[in-house]
Design an enzyme around this catalytic site. Sequence first.
Site, PDB file in Angstrom:
ATOM      1  N   ASN A 168       0.825  -1.208   0.000  1.00 17.58           N
ATOM      2  CA  ASN A 168       0.000   0.000   0.000  1.00 17.58           C
ATOM      3  C   ASN A 168       0.859   1.258   0.000  1.00 17.58           C
ATOM      4  OD1 ASN A 168       0.504  -1.090   2.789  1.00 17.58           O
ATOM      5  ND2 ASN A 168      -0.242   0.948   3.349  1.00 17.58           N
ATOM      6  N   CYS A 178      -3.607   4.821   7.645  1.00 17.39           N
ATOM      7  CA  CYS A 178      -3.690   4.233   8.980  1.00 17.39           C
ATOM      8  C   CYS A 178      -2.488   4.570   9.849  1.00 17.39           C
ATOM      9  CB  CYS A 178      -3.841   2.717   8.868  1.00 17.39           C
ATOM     10  SG  CYS A 178      -5.390   2.195   8.098  1.00 17.39           S
TER      11      CYS A 178
END
Length: 377
Positions: free
Chosen positions: A146, A321
């Site tokens: 990611n 995150c």
Amino acid sequence: MFFDNASTTQIDKTIIADFEKLNNELFYNPGGLYAKGRGVASFIEDCRNSIKDSIGASASDSFIFTGSATEANNMALMGTVKKHTRKILVSMGEHPSVYNVGVELKNRGFNVEFIPLEKDGTVSAKMFEKYMTEDTDIVSIMYTSNETGAINDIATLVEIAKDINPKVIFHCDAVQGVGKFDINVEDLGVDMLTMSAHKIHGMKGVGGLYVKKNIQLKPLILGGGQEGGLRSGTENTLGIYSMSRALEIATENLKSNSEYVLSLKTRLIDILEDSGLVYVIHSKDNASPYVLSVSFIGCRAETILNMLSDRGVMVSNGSACSSKKSGNRILEAMGCPKDEIESNIRISFSKNNTIEEIENMATILINVVKEYLAKVR
């Protein structure tokens, strides 16, 4: 202009168009014994089977709907670890929802080892063989990073793992891969695989975990016994539909979407090459077309992000995150120097972006970097 699609994507308009009808006809509780409730339960099973078909799962395999990919990743590791688990392998490139679980298990006394990354951000077969031993019971390695878009050769890593310990449980976080690559769980050989709806133009608030038959899981959430007793809580019917339909749409357009997004990424790189700026692209030769990780040497990423935001351009400096944490664990694991880490931004694309947006964004980005450098020199 939105170029943070690795963090989330806009819900597909065709799915939005279906919501009102579905909300009118399928708002009933799928746990209800009345006919309407049973109808919703049947609809959810149809969605489940559609997803399983899309990823090549067999009828006897399971697919568990969760509230997020983070929950699915936690379930994969926390749900399979046992008191007598001997060794767990987690790559240094994992999303925080896997990596931090590995850290937590290590803190609880389990033997957890973290596999180093190559300079291109991947876990190499050679390095994996050094860590994979007969006493390894659980492995978790992601399909696509990611952060940088680096692509791991999961099928080869699974083959190595199973040759050394046929009973090892191999989990793969494929959140950035499902719906973008032709992913078939049988071909990969994985035992568990995580996906997320909102990364492929579905709703936020729904994820899922593929589980191969005969893999035993402990539930993390107890209650009414939904999802075969593995994930209690009333099912998110609209969210589940959005995941199923988004994956159908993505699968139907897999090749054309990938080629189109690659053309956007290539155009941006071409413009940067002509800009005269000093920059470094990470995982350049082995990366997803959907992600570009680039460092503009001499800049501070946070300042560049704010300057871009002021001009209507949205990018990130890595995983949403972990965006509030300093540094970049992934780039550090790749051996990147400090100046590259501090100046790194992530630009991520989707089928909704246009070539005009790319060119406008590139112009703004180049001007912002030049403006920043002029001030600090």
